[in-house]
Design a protein around this motif. Structure first.
Motif, PDB file in Angstrom:
ATOM      1  N   ALA A  33      17.365  35.670  -0.532  1.00 36.11           N
ATOM      2  CA  ALA A  33      16.136  36.390  -0.139  1.00 36.11           C
ATOM      3  C   ALA A  33      15.043  35.736   0.097  1.00 36.11           C
ATOM      4  O   ALA A  33      13.985  36.162   0.927  1.00 36.11           O
ATOM      5  CB  ALA A  33      16.319  37.739  -1.168  1.00 36.11           C
ATOM      6  N   THR A  61      15.676  32.956   3.197  1.00 36.44           N
ATOM      7  CA  THR A  61      15.891  33.343   4.275  1.00 36.44           C
ATOM      8  C   THR A  61      14.729  34.172   5.023  1.00 36.44           C
ATOM      9  O   THR A  61      14.136  35.119   4.139  1.00 36.44           O
ATOM     10  CB  THR A  61      17.158  34.119   4.680  1.00 36.44           C
ATOM     11  N   PRO A  62      14.616  34.392   6.340  1.00 37.80           N
ATOM     12  CA  PRO A  62      13.724  35.537   6.732  1.00 37.80           C
ATOM     13  C   PRO A  62      14.026  36.989   6.346  1.00 37.80           C
ATOM     14  O   PRO A  62      15.382  37.269   5.991  1.00 37.80           O
ATOM     15  CB  PRO A  62      13.893  35.637   8.240  1.00 37.80           C
ATOM     16  N   PRO A  63      13.389  38.039   6.338  1.00 34.63           N
ATOM     17  CA  PRO A  63      13.765  39.389   5.925  1.00 34.63           C
ATOM     18  C   PRO A  63      14.737  40.333   6.796  1.00 34.63           C
ATOM     19  O   PRO A  63      14.558  41.297   7.300  1.00 34.63           O
ATOM     20  CB  PRO A  63      12.417  39.847   6.147  1.00 34.63           C
ATOM     21  N   ASP A  64      15.981  39.528   6.994  1.00 32.08           N
ATOM     22  CA  ASP A  64      16.837  40.227   7.620  1.00 32.08           C
ATOM     23  C   ASP A  64      18.227  40.269   6.710  1.00 32.08           C
ATOM     24  O   ASP A  64      18.376  39.073   6.116  1.00 32.08           O
ATOM     25  CB  ASP A  64      17.246  39.906   9.126  1.00 32.08           C
ATOM     26  N   GLN A  99      20.541  36.524   5.067  1.00 34.31           N
ATOM     27  CA  GLN A  99      20.476  36.508   3.451  1.00 34.31           C
ATOM     28  C   GLN A  99      22.214  36.326   3.188  1.00 34.31           C
ATOM     29  O   GLN A  99      22.550  35.485   2.236  1.00 34.31           O
ATOM     30  CB  GLN A  99      19.979  37.469   3.112  1.00 34.31           C
TER      31      GLN A  99
END
Length: 246
Positions: free
Chosen positions: A209, A212-215, A219
């Protein structure tokens, strides 16, 4: 007869320093040679690196250069990074050739395959991030962009983002090697690793989390391989532990 101990020790130290200097020069020479070979193709390399984003942008989407010197320094930075990745086996070999004579036979027998495995896993993590994770990340980011907002990323910002993600995946794929080293040093046992499996899974998802980017998709694409690599590390630690005890 005078004691030759200090003189012999000093001579060995000088020999080690000379050997270290030679290994460093060989490592730097190999890196510079590959870098010089890549410099004429630096712009092509950047075009190849930008493909995962450009393929997801709507027609007319492009990268931009905010700073005046970015079109020069961004490809140069990428060429150096690619040269570093390409010469990593050579650089590690020089380090190994310097330290190997001071290791015991069983230490060399364990360190050599661990080093090769670490390099292979690092390359696998980088390739996994570039060809599988980044296209899905960019697809998600393009989809969530507000209506009327044109996504035009600076080439330096894009390069930094891609390098961070690729390096993060390459380092996270070192998990089995770290577990084997910890087991070989006696810090943990395979039984302890199995008992801590639940905590490890929670920690893996937290790391995924953060990195990685917020998707959710990206994740999961980091967390699931890390969980599998954790299990592989337990198996490998169980194979190394009996040999160490023997």
């Amino acid at each position: 007869m005078p004691d030759a101990g200090p003189e012999a020790t000093e001579a060995r130290l000088v020999d080690h320093l000379v050997e270290l200097r030679a290994r460093l020069l060989r490592a730097i020479a190999g890196l510079l040679l590959v870098l010089l070979g890549l410099l004429p193709f630096a712009n092509r390399l950047y075009g190849w690196l930008a493909t995962p984003l450009l393929e997801k942008l709507p027609p007319g989407g492009q990268l931009i250069a905010v700073e005046v010197a970015s079109p020069f320094f961004a490809p140069l930075k990428l060429a150096f990074f690619v040269a570093l990745l390409a010469t990593m086996p050579w650089l590690l070999y020089q380090a190994w050739a310097f330290v190997a004579p001071g290791l015991y036979r069983h230490e060399r027998r364990l360190a050599a395959p661990l080093l090769a495995t670490a390099v292979g896993l690092f390359y696998a993590g980088c390739a996994f991030a570039f060809w599988l994770v980044l296209p899905m990340v960019f697809r998600f980011l393009v989809m969530v962009a507000p209506e009327g907002v044109a996504m035009m990323t600076d080439i330096n910002a894009y390069l930094d983002f891609v390098l961070v993600v690729v390096l993060a995946f390459g380092l996270c794929f070192q998990l089995p090697v770290a577990l084997v080293v910890a087991s070989a040093l006696g810090l943990v046992t395979p039984a302890q690793l199995r008992e801590a499996r639940g905590y490890a899974i929670v920690g893996v998802f937290i790391v995924a989390a953060v990195i990685t980017p917020p998707d959710v998709v990206s994740q999961l694409m980091l967390a699931i391989p890390m969980c599998l690599l954790y299990e592989a590390g337990i198996i490998a630690a169980g194979w190394v532990r009996p040999r160490r005890e023997a």
